[in-house]
Scaffold this motif. Structure first.
Motif, PDB file in Angstrom:
ATOM      1  N   LEU A 254      35.061  83.709 117.014  1.00  0.00           N
ATOM      2  CA  LEU A 254      35.587  82.775 118.009  1.00  0.00           C
ATOM      3  C   LEU A 254      35.293  83.383 119.371  1.00  0.00           C
ATOM      4  N   THR A 255      35.657  82.666 120.424  1.00  0.00           N
ATOM      5  CA  THR A 255      35.391  83.159 121.772  1.00  0.00           C
ATOM      6  C   THR A 255      36.657  83.095 122.611  1.00  0.00           C
ATOM      7  N   LEU A 256      37.062  84.231 123.153  1.00  0.00           N
ATOM      8  CA  LEU A 256      38.052  84.275 124.215  1.00  0.00           C
ATOM      9  C   LEU A 256      37.445  85.110 125.327  1.00  0.00           C
ATOM     10  N   HIS A 257      37.288  84.510 126.503  1.00  0.00           N
ATOM     11  CA  HIS A 257      36.723  85.237 127.635  1.00  0.00           C
ATOM     12  C   HIS A 257      37.819  86.069 128.294  1.00  0.00           C
ATOM     13  N   VAL A 258      37.658  87.374 128.229  1.00  0.00           N
ATOM     14  CA  VAL A 258      38.682  88.308 128.686  1.00  0.00           C
ATOM     15  C   VAL A 258      38.684  88.346 130.209  1.00  0.00           C
TER      16      VAL A 258
ATOM     17  N   GLU B 211      43.570  82.650 129.720  1.00  0.00           N
ATOM     18  CA  GLU B 211      42.197  82.932 129.273  1.00  0.00           C
ATOM     19  C   GLU B 211      41.637  81.741 128.498  1.00  0.00           C
ATOM     20  N   TYR B 212      40.336  81.535 128.661  1.00  0.00           N
ATOM     21  CA  TYR B 212      39.615  80.396 128.098  1.00  0.00           C
ATOM     22  C   TYR B 212      39.159  80.718 126.680  1.00  0.00           C
ATOM     23  N   ILE B 213      39.366  79.787 125.749  1.00  0.00           N
ATOM     24  CA  ILE B 213      38.978  80.019 124.355  1.00  0.00           C
ATOM     25  C   ILE B 213      38.116  78.873 123.828  1.00  0.00           C
ATOM     26  N   VAL B 214      37.255  79.231 122.890  1.00  0.00           N
ATOM     27  CA  VAL B 214      36.450  78.246 122.152  1.00  0.00           C
ATOM     28  C   VAL B 214      36.507  78.618 120.676  1.00  0.00           C
ATOM     29  N   VAL B 215      36.901  77.653 119.849  1.00  0.00           N
ATOM     30  CA  VAL B 215      36.964  77.876 118.402  1.00  0.00           C
ATOM     31  C   VAL B 215      36.278  76.695 117.715  1.00  0.00           C
ATOM     32  N   HIS B 216      35.300  76.995 116.863  1.00  0.00           N
ATOM     33  CA  HIS B 216      34.517  75.943 116.221  1.00  0.00           C
ATOM     34  C   HIS B 216      35.159  75.456 114.920  1.00  0.00           C
ATOM     35  N   ARG B 217      34.750  74.292 114.520  1.00  0.00           N
ATOM     36  CA  ARG B 217      35.277  73.642 113.323  1.00  0.00           C
ATOM     37  C   ARG B 217      35.221  74.563 112.098  1.00  0.00           C
TER      38      ARG B 217
ATOM     39  N   GLY C  85      40.743  93.116 117.251  1.00  0.00           N
ATOM     40  CA  GLY C  85      41.135  93.166 118.643  1.00  0.00           C
ATOM     41  C   GLY C  85      42.261  92.226 119.023  1.00  0.00           C
ATOM     42  N   THR C  86      42.919  92.580 120.116  1.00  0.00           N
ATOM     43  CA  THR C  86      44.058  91.798 120.593  1.00  0.00           C
ATOM     44  C   THR C  86      43.632  90.432 121.120  1.00  0.00           C
ATOM     45  N   THR C  87      42.377  90.305 121.576  1.00  0.00           N
ATOM     46  CA  THR C  87      41.924  88.990 122.048  1.00  0.00           C
ATOM     47  C   THR C  87      41.802  88.013 120.891  1.00  0.00           C
ATOM     48  N   SER C  88      41.332  88.488 119.740  1.00  0.00           N
ATOM     49  CA  SER C  88      41.286  87.635 118.549  1.00  0.00           C
ATOM     50  C   SER C  88      42.698  87.270 118.111  1.00  0.00           C
ATOM     51  N   VAL C  89      43.622  88.235 118.228  1.00  0.00           N
ATOM     52  CA  VAL C  89      45.022  87.965 117.893  1.00  0.00           C
ATOM     53  C   VAL C  89      45.578  86.853 118.767  1.00  0.00           C
ATOM     54  N   ARG C  90      45.381  86.978 120.078  1.00  0.00           N
ATOM     55  CA  ARG C  90      45.939  86.002 121.009  1.00  0.00           C
ATOM     56  C   ARG C  90      45.377  84.609 120.749  1.00  0.00           C
ATOM     57  N   THR C  91      44.108  84.566 120.374  1.00  0.00           N
ATOM     58  CA  THR C  91      43.488  83.271 120.082  1.00  0.00           C
ATOM     59  C   THR C  91      44.044  82.682 118.792  1.00  0.00           C
ATOM     60  N   LEU C  92      44.040  83.459 117.714  1.00  0.00           N
ATOM     61  CA  LEU C  92      44.476  82.955 116.408  1.00  0.00           C
ATOM     62  C   LEU C  92      45.940  82.521 116.428  1.00  0.00           C
ATOM     63  N   GLU C  93      46.780  83.328 117.052  1.00  0.00           N
ATOM     64  CA  GLU C  93      48.194  82.968 117.097  1.00  0.00           C
ATOM     65  C   GLU C  93      48.434  81.757 118.009  1.00  0.00           C
ATOM     66  N   SER C  94      47.629  81.615 119.056  1.00  0.00           N
ATOM     67  CA  SER C  94      47.725  80.428 119.914  1.00  0.00           C
ATOM     68  C   SER C  94      47.336  79.174 119.145  1.00  0.00           C
TER      69      SER C  94
ATOM     70  N   LEU D 164      36.981  73.331 119.569  1.00  0.00           N
ATOM     71  CA  LEU D 164      38.136  73.225 120.450  1.00  0.00           C
ATOM     72  C   LEU D 164      37.884  74.095 121.678  1.00  0.00           C
ATOM     73  N   HIS D 165      37.980  73.505 122.857  1.00  0.00           N
ATOM     74  CA  HIS D 165      37.884  74.234 124.125  1.00  0.00           C
ATOM     75  C   HIS D 165      39.252  74.138 124.788  1.00  0.00           C
ATOM     76  N   SER D 166      39.920  75.256 124.922  1.00  0.00           N
ATOM     77  CA  SER D 166      41.242  75.212 125.535  1.00  0.00           C
ATOM     78  C   SER D 166      41.518  76.555 126.203  1.00  0.00           C
ATOM     79  N   SER D 167      42.791  76.877 126.415  1.00  0.00           N
ATOM     80  CA  SER D 167      43.134  78.132 127.067  1.00  0.00           C
ATOM     81  C   SER D 167      44.514  78.571 126.603  1.00  0.00           C
ATOM     82  N   THR D 168      44.792  79.848 126.805  1.00  0.00           N
ATOM     83  CA  THR D 168      46.089  80.374 126.384  1.00  0.00           C
ATOM     84  C   THR D 168      46.605  81.402 127.372  1.00  0.00           C
ATOM     85  N   GLN D 169      47.912  81.391 127.530  1.00  0.00           N
ATOM     86  CA  GLN D 169      48.616  82.340 128.392  1.00  0.00           C
ATOM     87  C   GLN D 169      49.684  83.069 127.570  1.00  0.00           C
ATOM     88  N   ILE D 170      49.550  83.014 126.264  1.00  0.00           N
ATOM     89  CA  ILE D 170      50.586  83.517 125.366  1.00  0.00           C
ATOM     90  C   ILE D 170      50.875  84.999 125.610  1.00  0.00           C
TER      91      ILE D 170
END
Length: 421
Positions: free
Chosen positions: A231-235, A256-262, A279-288, A353-359
């Motif tokens: 997946l992609t989270l731009h740090v 931070e901006y995230i992209v997750v494909h189908r 990594g923590t960026t993958s964590v933040r994305t998956l949990e978001s 999915l193109h979205s963002s997270t501040q979690i």
């Protein structure tokens, strides 16, 4: 104690400067690996990581690529101005931004701003023997205040529309290594401060847990029957922002901006919505993603902007004893949440999915998707240390005391750990 009232001073430990790795070791996968398995701590070498992972598991990587985000201009007066690219403003899409030619705009941090009140800055550069001019113009009226300070709107234009902004950054930009390394960027950092699987340009800091992987380790992971996905989270630079408030309620997280494909959602469903996060960026994305799926349970017609996860949003929902959010009297399982996103993608004819997270993930948070974590050793009193503490049910001191006592190297270029609660 309610998460918001956690005192950040409780998450401190002594970190002498000599324990911070200023450079990586010569072979990425020869770094030390701390193993935390159900409360027991031991160690090995990183290239043996696959031996500790369950077969047929799903491992998720962040494929973001660090951009050469620092650009220096010198005024006629001799003053040096640093422009630090933070996020694209026009166009706002990262992929389109790096393809754009002739002109673009970014939200930036400015070094030595007091010397640049008005007018444009110009820098000459060369690409393949051809001379170019890059001009930067500050637009005060469109600047915005964010958690890391003020991001200033800067318009860039250059005199040859056949050259993309990506090529310009390659020619004039400087890779932004972490400030705590206390050294200048070196040519070697262009390679060592990128993961071997980095693909999507956009980060101003590396997802450093991934720096230990080599092609050999990845092949060994495949040979162990472990499925890999990305997946992609731009740090953002906010990842280095210290917590200055006494209680974490006073700390504003960066977005931070995230992209997750189908295919990632499909693989999560196939693996019972469990994943090993690199990594923590993958964590933040998956949990978001779980909480984005909860939002779709509440409002199936939500837009991508609506799916943004605010800092405290996960803590403000009602949860059951297992930590699952309750909507309409029923607990939303991870399977339901991820299925909701897949259905939403189908309805909107989207492949990603193109979205963002501040979690913010801190003690009191119950993990929904991540069940193993590969991560480096983080700064004292940081939000990343809070994330780790939440993952190991408060047992972080045992891990860090061991690492300090056994000569582990800390922070971005340091050693790694595999955490299994």
């Amino acid at each position: 104690m309610e998460t918001k009232y956690i005192k950040i001073s409780d998450y401190s430990y002594p970190l002498p400067d000599e324990r911070i790795a200023k450079f990586p070791i010569s072979e990425r996968d020869h770094s030390k690996l701390l193993l935390y398995r159900h409360g027991v701590v031991s160690e090995d070498v990183f290239y043996n990581l696959p031996n500790y992972l369950p077969r047929h598991a799903l491992m998720v990587f962040n494929n973001t690529k660090v951009i050469q985000a620092r650009i220096h201009f010198r005024k006629e007066t001799g003053a040096l101005i640093e422009i630090f690219l933070m996020e694209p403003a026009n166009p706002v899409d990262y992929e389109l931004m790096f393809q754009t030619a002739g002109h673009c705009s970014w939200l930036c941090m400015i070094g030595n701003l007091k010397k640049w009140k008005e007018g444009s800055l110009v820098r000459e550069f060369e690409i393949k023997g051809n001379r170019f001019h890059l001009r930067a113009t500050l637009n005060h009226s469109r600047s915005v205040h964010v958690s890391t300070g003020t991001n200033y709107w800067v318009d860039f234009d250059w005199n040859n529309p056949s050259v993309s902004f990506a090529e310009i950054l390659d020619a004039v930009g400087e890779l932004p290594i972490p400030p705590y390394l206390n050294r200048q960027t070196q040519e070697s950092d262009k390679t060592t401060y990128q993961t071997v699987y980095s693909k999507i340009k956009g980060s101003v800091a590396a997802p450093t847990a991934g720096l230990h992987f080599t092609d050999s380790v990845l092949k060994n992971i495949d040979a162990h029957g472990i499925e890999r996905d990305e997946l992609t989270l731009h740090v953002g630079a906010g990842t280095f922002k210290p917590v200055k408030s006494e209680e974490i309620a006073g700390h504003e997280m960066h977005s931070e901006y995230i992209v997750v494909h189908r295919h990632t959602f499909e693989k999560l469903l196939a693996h019972d919505c469990h994943a090993i996060a690199v990594g923590t960026t993958s964590v933040r994305t998956l949990e978001s993603l779980y909480y984005m799926g909860v939002k779709l349970q509440i409002n199936p017609q939500a837009s991508e902007e609506d799916l943004h996860i605010n800092q405290w949003e996960p803590y403000e929902l009602q949860h059951d004893g297992a930590g699952l959010a309750i909507v309409g009297g029923s607990a939303v399982t991870p399977h339901t949440a991820i299925s909701n996103i897949l259905d939403w993608l189908t309805r909107n004819e989207l492949e990603a999915l193109h979205s963002s997270t501040q979690i913010i993930i801190a003690p009191g948070y119950v993990y929904k998707i991540v069940n193993m974590l590969i991560t480096n050793f983080h700064q004292p009193q940081s939000t990343l240390l809070l994330l780790v503490s939440a993952f190991v049910n408060g047992d972080w001191r045992k891990i860090y005391d061991y690492a300090l006592a056994h000569d582990f190297r800390f922070l971005s270029y340091g050693d790694s750990s595999l955490l299994i609660p």
